[in-house]
Write an enzyme that holds these catalytic residues in place. Structure first.
Site, PDB file in Angstrom:
ATOM      1  N   ASN A   9      17.469  59.664  32.283  1.00 53.63           N
ATOM      2  CA  ASN A   9      16.058  59.484  31.940  1.00 53.63           C
ATOM      3  C   ASN A   9      15.180  59.794  33.147  1.00 53.63           C
ATOM      4  O   ASN A   9      13.978  59.556  33.123  1.00 53.63           O
ATOM      5  CB  ASN A   9      15.782  58.049  31.461  1.00 53.63           C
ATOM      6  N   LYS A  13      14.682  65.098  37.207  1.00 50.58           N
ATOM      7  CA  LYS A  13      15.880  65.857  36.820  1.00 50.58           C
ATOM      8  C   LYS A  13      15.672  66.572  35.487  1.00 50.58           C
ATOM      9  O   LYS A  13      16.103  67.710  35.304  1.00 50.58           O
ATOM     10  CB  LYS A  13      17.076  64.917  36.685  1.00 50.58           C
ATOM     11  N   ASP A  69      26.181  63.793  38.663  1.00 48.95           N
ATOM     12  CA  ASP A  69      26.275  62.728  39.656  1.00 48.95           C
ATOM     13  C   ASP A  69      26.120  63.390  41.014  1.00 48.95           C
ATOM     14  O   ASP A  69      26.683  64.467  41.256  1.00 48.95           O
ATOM     15  CB  ASP A  69      27.602  61.984  39.545  1.00 48.95           C
ATOM     16  N   TYR A 151      16.589  60.126  48.624  1.00 46.11           N
ATOM     17  CA  TYR A 151      16.668  60.350  50.072  1.00 46.11           C
ATOM     18  C   TYR A 151      15.843  61.567  50.528  1.00 46.11           C
ATOM     19  O   TYR A 151      15.960  61.986  51.680  1.00 46.11           O
ATOM     20  CB  TYR A 151      18.131  60.571  50.485  1.00 46.11           C
TER      21      TYR A 151
HETATM   22  P1  IMP Z   1      22.400  60.251  40.967  1.00 46.83           P
HETATM   23  O1  IMP Z   1      23.824  60.592  40.861  1.00 46.83           O
HETATM   24  O2  IMP Z   1      21.495  61.357  40.620  1.00 46.83           O
HETATM   25  O3  IMP Z   1      22.075  58.971  40.286  1.00 46.83           O
HETATM   26  O4  IMP Z   1      22.073  60.030  42.486  1.00 46.83           O
HETATM   27  C1  IMP Z   1      22.747  59.115  43.314  1.00 46.83           C
HETATM   28  C2  IMP Z   1      21.863  58.773  44.477  1.00 46.83           C
HETATM   29  O5  IMP Z   1      21.528  59.943  45.216  1.00 46.83           O
HETATM   30  C3  IMP Z   1      20.546  58.104  44.103  1.00 46.83           C
HETATM   31  O6  IMP Z   1      20.283  57.123  45.057  1.00 46.83           O
HETATM   32  C4  IMP Z   1      19.514  59.164  44.220  1.00 46.83           C
HETATM   33  O7  IMP Z   1      18.303  58.652  44.627  1.00 46.83           O
HETATM   34  C5  IMP Z   1      20.107  60.063  45.271  1.00 46.83           C
HETATM   35  N1  IMP Z   1      19.766  61.436  44.924  1.00 46.83           N
HETATM   36  C6  IMP Z   1      20.232  62.165  43.890  1.00 46.83           C
HETATM   37  N2  IMP Z   1      19.665  63.376  43.875  1.00 46.83           N
HETATM   38  C7  IMP Z   1      18.798  63.392  44.893  1.00 46.83           C
HETATM   39  C8  IMP Z   1      17.882  64.366  45.386  1.00 46.83           C
HETATM   40  O8  IMP Z   1      17.723  65.472  44.850  1.00 46.83           O
HETATM   41  N3  IMP Z   1      17.169  64.024  46.461  1.00 46.83           N
HETATM   42  C9  IMP Z   1      17.284  62.819  47.087  1.00 46.83           C
HETATM   43  N4  IMP Z   1      18.100  61.875  46.674  1.00 46.83           N
HETATM   44  C10 IMP Z   1      18.862  62.156  45.586  1.00 46.83           C
END
Ligand code: IMP
Length: 194
Positions: A9, A13, A69, A151
């Site tokens: 959600n 993304k 992920d 990040y």
């Molecule tokens: P997820 O797998 O997209 O849920 O990301 C895992 C972690 O990495 C979360 O804390 C996100 O904030 C961080 N994250 C994922 N994609 C990005 C990005 O493109 N930029 C900065 N942080 C990211």
């Protein structure tokens, strides 16, 4: 047009995925299929977690689905926070606390190279496929910029003198880890349609 669920959600993304897959598939979010489930991400790898989410939607909602992920892998921290990037600062973490912990862990360390790695898992017509994307860079000494999420304010891709949060979504979405994995997904889907 074929419908494909993106198991997220996160509006950043979704926007990015919809741009890349435009004209190819209609991308539905979890809320658009009335899924409010807290899908457990219990694997110890990015690939494992992405597959859990894609399989969950296929099994419980019947839709073909892709899920991502992402991890931030910091060399001086032996690849941490990696698959645990979302909850790096512990129980009541948030992006701000995660960044603070990262900067604290790197305090006094000059060797700050890192990479964002994204794994996209696709469950389509009974088969599963994996697409990886990566971007290398370094962790800055302080957060800069307001765009993006997670990040982004402390990650500066190699070849640029600004953080992802300073570069903004347009540039980030051309070079990012997730864009690269999504491009591979788009190519795969395009070949199927041709
Ligand atoms: P997820 O797998 O997209 O849920 O990301 C895992 C972690 O990495 C979360 O804390 C996100 O904030 C961080 N994250 C994922 N994609 C990005 C990005 O493109 N930029 C900065 N942080 C990211």
């Amino acid at each position: 047009m074929r419908k494909l669920v993106f198991a997220t959600n996160n509006k950043h993304k979704l926007e990015e995925a919809r741009k890349i897959l435009e004209g190819m598939v209609e991308v539905l979010s979890l809320s658009e299929i009335d899924c409010n489930d807290d899908i457990p991400e219990t694997a110890t790898t990015l690939e494992g977690n992405a597959l859990i989410k894609a399989r969950y939607i296929k099994e419980h909602y019947g839709y073909d689905c892709f899920a991502d992920d992402t991890g931030l892998l910091v060399d001086a921290l032996d690849g941490a926070p990696g698959v645990y990037s979302a909850r790096y600062a512990g129980e009541d973490c948030n992006p701000q606390k995660n960044m603070e912990k990262l900067l604290n862990e790197l305090n006094g360390i000059e060797y700050r190279s890192a990479a964002f790695v994204t794994c996209v898992a696709l469950s389509l017509r009974g088969s599963e496929h994996i697409f990886m994307g990566e971007i290398a860079g370094e962790i800055t000494k302080e957060p800069k910029g307001n765009a993006g999420f997670g990040y982004d304010p402390v990650f500066k891709p190699f070849g640029y003198d600004k953080t992802f949060a300073e570069l903004g979504d347009d540039i980030k979405n051309q070079i990012s880890h997730r864009a690269k994995a999504m491009e591979k997904l788009a190519q795969f889907l395009n070949n199927l349609i041709d």
